[in-house]
Design an enzyme around this catalytic site. Structure first.
Site, mmCIF file in Angstrom:
data_model
loop_
_atom_site.group_PDB
_atom_site.id
_atom_site.type_symbol
_atom_site.label_atom_id
_atom_site.label_comp_id
_atom_site.label_asym_id
_atom_site.label_seq_id
_atom_site.Cartn_x
_atom_site.Cartn_y
_atom_site.Cartn_z
ATOM 1 N N ILE A 140 -53.016 28.416 -15.311
ATOM 2 C CA ILE A 140 -54.164 27.787 -15.944
ATOM 3 C C ILE A 140 -54.198 26.326 -15.507
ATOM 4 O O ILE A 140 -53.223 25.594 -15.692
ATOM 5 C CB ILE A 140 -54.096 27.881 -17.482
ATOM 6 C CG1 ILE A 140 -54.033 29.344 -17.931
ATOM 7 C CG2 ILE A 140 -55.291 27.169 -18.102
ATOM 8 C CD1 ILE A 140 -55.224 30.182 -17.524
ATOM 9 N N LYS A 141 -55.323 25.918 -14.932
ATOM 10 C CA LYS A 141 -55.453 24.540 -14.463
ATOM 11 C C LYS A 141 -55.927 23.649 -15.599
ATOM 12 O O LYS A 141 -56.975 23.897 -16.206
ATOM 13 C CB LYS A 141 -56.440 24.460 -13.288
ATOM 14 C CG LYS A 141 -55.903 25.027 -11.995
ATOM 15 C CD LYS A 141 -56.909 24.906 -10.861
ATOM 16 C CE LYS A 141 -56.967 23.504 -10.310
ATOM 17 N NZ LYS A 141 -57.835 23.442 -9.094
ATOM 18 N N ILE A 142 -55.157 22.613 -15.855
ATOM 19 C CA ILE A 142 -55.476 21.634 -16.887
ATOM 20 C C ILE A 142 -55.482 20.253 -16.233
ATOM 21 O O ILE A 142 -54.534 19.901 -15.533
ATOM 22 C CB ILE A 142 -54.437 21.663 -18.025
ATOM 23 C CG1 ILE A 142 -54.467 23.023 -18.737
ATOM 24 C CG2 ILE A 142 -54.687 20.536 -19.028
ATOM 25 C CD1 ILE A 142 -53.415 23.167 -19.821
#
Length: 366
Positions: A140-142
């Site tokens: 998951i890209k944050i």
């Protein structure tokens, strides 16, 4: 299949080759599999701009869009269903790579960019996307905004593997590494296992040169510094990585089964045609790193790329370069602030364009 020799050598030097692109056509045509088989690709990154181009430029999404249109789903649900489906399929394609390497075979899916300044909403969407795709080799890209740093910690503590994106400065990078370690510590305190938790920290390169070159031109002179800051800044980031992941704090976590958060070189497509088209690959050779690249850059390296010296040999010269840039009157903290703000805004714009495009297609197919 025989791997391209140049990219295979890059992998042997410790640089994992990832593709910065994904589309349903790329998966269905066998193109992604061929890049795995022949170009040493062991991971994929995505962003709103990539999905906007993929969905607007292909008929492969028509059947799914029609099914959602007749069901009357919202555009937000449609977007997440479409992107999650592509990422899930890519995760399945790369599952053998994940099984073989234990660390790679990852595919990244980004939280909605409009949440970049909202801590709790970012953490909540990260958890939702992790559940929605439901694959262990997902990232998951944050974004590495100040507001999202606590969301990184929360996600890691929840057992979610995270790709931290939009890092431009070594100062922010140190905060990102701290957020990761804190998340691991919290997970252990909660009685959780560290097995399977992976993370990368995406440090942007070419955009730094673009912004600093523009300011050097405005200041007049100092041409010798143009095209130098992006790599130098990344080299100093790797030096910080070695310091943090050589610390006693890290060793305590490593003894409990933690995996290092690898540096990922992002924005590695060269923007200035006067520069070597492989410079952000050749000049960023370091063990335990990832380089995610557009296919054009990957093919250029496959054709004529050659590895440079390991970055560990350039710490002194990199520091001197960044000091020379500062001495030339370039306000580096302002550079990094502007780059972060612009990056968030560009992804918001891409997401808005994608939302509008999908909305129109839902209406046409209803």
């Amino acid at each position: 299949m025989t791997q391209n020799e140049n990219l295979a050598q890059l992998s042997k030097a410790g640089v994992a080759v990832w593709l910065d692109d994904l589309s349903r056509d790329r998966i269905r045509s066998g193109n992604l599999q061929s890049l795995v088989d022949e170009h040493s690709v062991v991971g994929v990154t995505t962003n709103p701009s990539i999905f906007a181009a993929a969905i607007s430029g292909s008929e492969s999404y028509d059947d799914q869009l029609h099914a959602m249109a007749v069901r009357g789903v919202s555009v937000e649900e449609a977007l997440r269903t479409i992107t999650a489906a592509d990422v899930r399929d890519a995760c399945d394609l790369l599952a053998p790579v994940a099984a073989r390497t234990g660390r790679d075979g990852r595919v990244s899916l980004e939280v909605a960019p409009g949440l970049a300044r909202h801590t709790d909403a970012t953490a909540a969407e990260a958890a939702h996307l992790w559940w929605l795709v439901d694959r262990p080799n997902l990232f998951i890209k944050i974004p590495a905004t100040v507001e999202s740093l606590p969301a990184i910690t929360t996600s890691i503590a929840a057992g979610i593997s995270v790709n931290v994106t939009l890092i431009f400065s070594t100062e922010r990078y140190r905060e990102v590494m701290d957020a990761y370690l804190t998340g691991l510590e919290q997970r252990l305190e909660q009685g959780g296992s560290l097995d399977g938790i992976e993370s990368v920290a995406s440090f942007f390169v070419s955009r730094v040169d673009t912004e600093i070159d523009k300011r050097l031109d405005a200041a007049g002179g100092h041409d010798e510094l143009k095209g130098k800051a992006g790599v130098a800044n990344a080299v100093l980031a790797y030096q910080a990585y070695e310091e943090v992941f050589g610390s006693d704090r890290w060793k305590a976590l490593e003894s409990r089964g933690a995996s290092r958060q690898r540096p990922l070189w992002a924005s590695t497509g060269v923007k200035n045609p006067e520069y070597s088209d492989t410079m952000y690959l050749s000049e960023l050779i370091a063990p335990d790193t990832v380089n995610t690249m557009p296919e054009k850059t990957m093919q250029a390296y496959a054709d004529h790329g050659q590895p440079g010296a390991p970055v560990q040999e350039a710490y002194g010269s990199a520091a001197a370069t960044m000091q020379a840039v500062a001495d030339a009157g370039i306000d580096l903290p302002d550079v990094f602030r502007v780059l972060e703000d612009e990056a968030v805004e560009k992804f918001v714009q891409a997401w808005d364009e994608l939302t509008g495009s999908v909305q129109e297609q839902l209406q046409d197919k209803s």
